[in-house]
Design an enzyme around this catalytic site. Structure first.
Site, PDB file in Angstrom:
ATOM      1  N   ASP A  70       0.707  -0.777   0.120  1.00  0.00           N
ATOM      2  CA  ASP A  70      -0.321   0.403  -0.010  1.00  0.00           C
ATOM      3  C   ASP A  70       0.605   1.214   0.382  1.00  0.00           C
ATOM      4  O   ASP A  70       2.448   1.046   0.037  1.00  0.00           O
ATOM      5  CB  ASP A  70      -0.951   0.093   1.181  1.00  0.00           C
ATOM      6  CG  ASP A  70       0.007  -0.093   2.837  1.00  0.00           C
ATOM      7  OD1 ASP A  70       0.677  -0.162   2.286  1.00  0.00           O
ATOM      8  OD2 ASP A  70      -1.072  -0.414   3.021  1.00  0.00           O
ATOM      9  N   ASN A 139      -7.496  -0.053  13.718  1.00  0.00           N
ATOM     10  CA  ASN A 139      -9.101  -0.134  13.256  1.00  0.00           C
ATOM     11  C   ASN A 139      -9.363  -1.003  13.059  1.00  0.00           C
ATOM     12  O   ASN A 139     -10.705  -1.237  12.060  1.00  0.00           O
ATOM     13  CB  ASN A 139      -9.732   1.153  12.507  1.00  0.00           C
ATOM     14  CG  ASN A 139      -8.447   1.441  11.473  1.00  0.00           C
ATOM     15  OD1 ASN A 139      -7.674   0.381  11.536  1.00  0.00           O
ATOM     16  ND2 ASN A 139      -9.030   2.124  10.323  1.00  0.00           N
ATOM     17  N   HIS A 141      -7.427  -2.299  10.049  1.00  0.00           N
ATOM     18  CA  HIS A 141      -7.428  -2.392   8.460  1.00  0.00           C
ATOM     19  C   HIS A 141      -6.222  -3.493   8.106  1.00  0.00           C
ATOM     20  O   HIS A 141      -5.775  -3.375   9.096  1.00  0.00           O
ATOM     21  CB  HIS A 141      -7.075  -0.843   8.281  1.00  0.00           C
ATOM     22  CG  HIS A 141      -6.137  -0.065   8.931  1.00  0.00           C
ATOM     23  ND1 HIS A 141      -5.758   1.154   8.087  1.00  0.00           N
ATOM     24  CD2 HIS A 141      -4.326  -0.544   9.176  1.00  0.00           C
ATOM     25  CE1 HIS A 141      -4.423   0.979   8.304  1.00  0.00           C
ATOM     26  NE2 HIS A 141      -3.388   0.297   9.053  1.00  0.00           N
ATOM     27  N   GLU A 146     -10.045   0.099   4.721  1.00  0.00           N
ATOM     28  CA  GLU A 146     -10.359   0.715   6.198  1.00  0.00           C
ATOM     29  C   GLU A 146     -11.974  -0.200   6.312  1.00  0.00           C
ATOM     30  O   GLU A 146     -12.147  -0.696   4.434  1.00  0.00           O
ATOM     31  CB  GLU A 146     -10.113   2.021   5.861  1.00  0.00           C
ATOM     32  CG  GLU A 146      -8.877   2.681   5.177  1.00  0.00           C
ATOM     33  CD  GLU A 146      -8.379   2.398   6.495  1.00  0.00           C
ATOM     34  OE1 GLU A 146      -7.973   2.338   7.674  1.00  0.00           O
ATOM     35  OE2 GLU A 146      -7.356   4.055   6.411  1.00  0.00           O
TER      36      GLU A 146
HETATM   37  P1  PGA Z   1       1.848  -0.034  12.580  1.00  0.00           P
HETATM   38  O1  PGA Z   1       0.937  -0.024  12.069  1.00  0.00           O
HETATM   39  O2  PGA Z   1       2.890  -0.832  12.578  1.00  0.00           O
HETATM   40  O3  PGA Z   1       1.959   1.484  12.303  1.00  0.00           O
HETATM   41  O4  PGA Z   1       1.316  -0.367  14.238  1.00  0.00           O
HETATM   42  C1  PGA Z   1      -0.525  -1.464  11.748  1.00  0.00           C
HETATM   43  C2  PGA Z   1      -0.928  -1.461  10.636  1.00  0.00           C
HETATM   44  O5  PGA Z   1      -1.495  -0.494  10.152  1.00  0.00           O
HETATM   45  O6  PGA Z   1      -0.885  -2.173   9.858  1.00  0.00           O
END
Ligand code: PGA
Length: 243
Positions: A70, A139, A141, A146
């Site tokens: 992404d 959340n 995702h 999302e």
């Molecule tokens: P993080 O994000 O490594 O900043 O905890 C994880 C994600 O959003 O997949």
């Protein structure tokens, strides 16, 4: 779902990297994908170390293609905090043995629709993914899929959730006005032959519980992994407390 509870971040990173290295070492061509960010940093560094040690993984890397998961719309590979830059600095530039092919996402592309098309075309041509390594957002995702995401989508542009916008501040040295992400779709993730989800820290415990013990719903995108036939969740003890 296979659950592996590790004693700390380091053990989580080593365990995930070893599993990724096993896939790369297997005979034949492979397509793999890693996430960017804090969670995968240790795994990506250990994976690079294993490749650079030589042997089967180094040989396998020449039969393996890599595709980015992404990207923030509005950031390019030169920008601090971009996923493309994370990939270059922590993985691609460190490998003594290059991948057979690499597909990075350009968050500055003039046509984002065409950029999604390029990502889909690469995965269509060389996929399905043999391995999709994922983190999980607060959340739920996966990549930038999302809350409310359509599980049938392939690559797409999606508005960033308020949670993601809050969390993203830690990745940028100044306030960035980022509103959209470009991401592989849940279709790509669910078609992967193996999924590894990594998470560490007490702040991830509640969302892991919702994702893996609650109902499958696009309100918690990671819950779809309950329906994946070969998903391994590798977490540290703090993240595992509610599982
Ligand atoms: P993080 O994000 O490594 O900043 O905890 C994880 C994600 O959003 O997949």
């Amino acid at each position: 779902m296979n659950l592996i509870v590790c004693k700390n971040y380091e053990e989580m990173s080593l365990t995930a990297a070893a599993q990724a290295a096993d896939i790369v070492s297997a005979p034949g061509e492979h397509l793999i994908s890693f996430p960017g960010g804090d969670t995968p940093l240790g795994m990506v560094r250990e994976f690079s170390r294993l490749v650079n040690k030589g042997g089967g993984v180094a040989e396998g890397i020449s039969r393996t293609r890599y595709v980015q998961l992404d990207e923030w719309v509005g950031l390019g590979a030169e920008d601090a905090g971009s996923c493309a830059r994370f990939n270059q600095e922590n993985l691609l530039n460190n490998l003594r043995h290059p991948f057979l092919g690499v597909h990075l996402i350009d968050g500055l592309a003039a046509s984002l629709e065409a950029e999604c098309g390029r990502l889909n075309a690469f995965i269509d041509r060389h996929g399905p993914l043999d391995l999709s390594v994922l983190g999980i957002g607060l959340n739920g995702h996966l990549g930038f899929n999302e809350e409310g995401v359509d599980f049938e989508k392939t690559a797409h542009i999606i508005p960033l959730s308020e949670t993601t916008k809050k969390v993203m501040r830690k990745y940028f040295d100044r306030d960035r006005d980022l509103e959209y992400g470009i991401t592989q779709g849940i279709r790509h993730i669910m078609a992967a032959k193996k999924v590894i989800l990594i998470a560490n820290g007490a702040h991830k415990a509640a969302i892991l519980k919702r994702a893996f013990t609650g109902p499958v719903t696009n309100a918690v995108p990671a819950s779809i992994l309950q329906r994946h036939g070969n998903c391994t969740v590798i977490v540290d003890r703090d993240a595992a407390v509610e599982l």
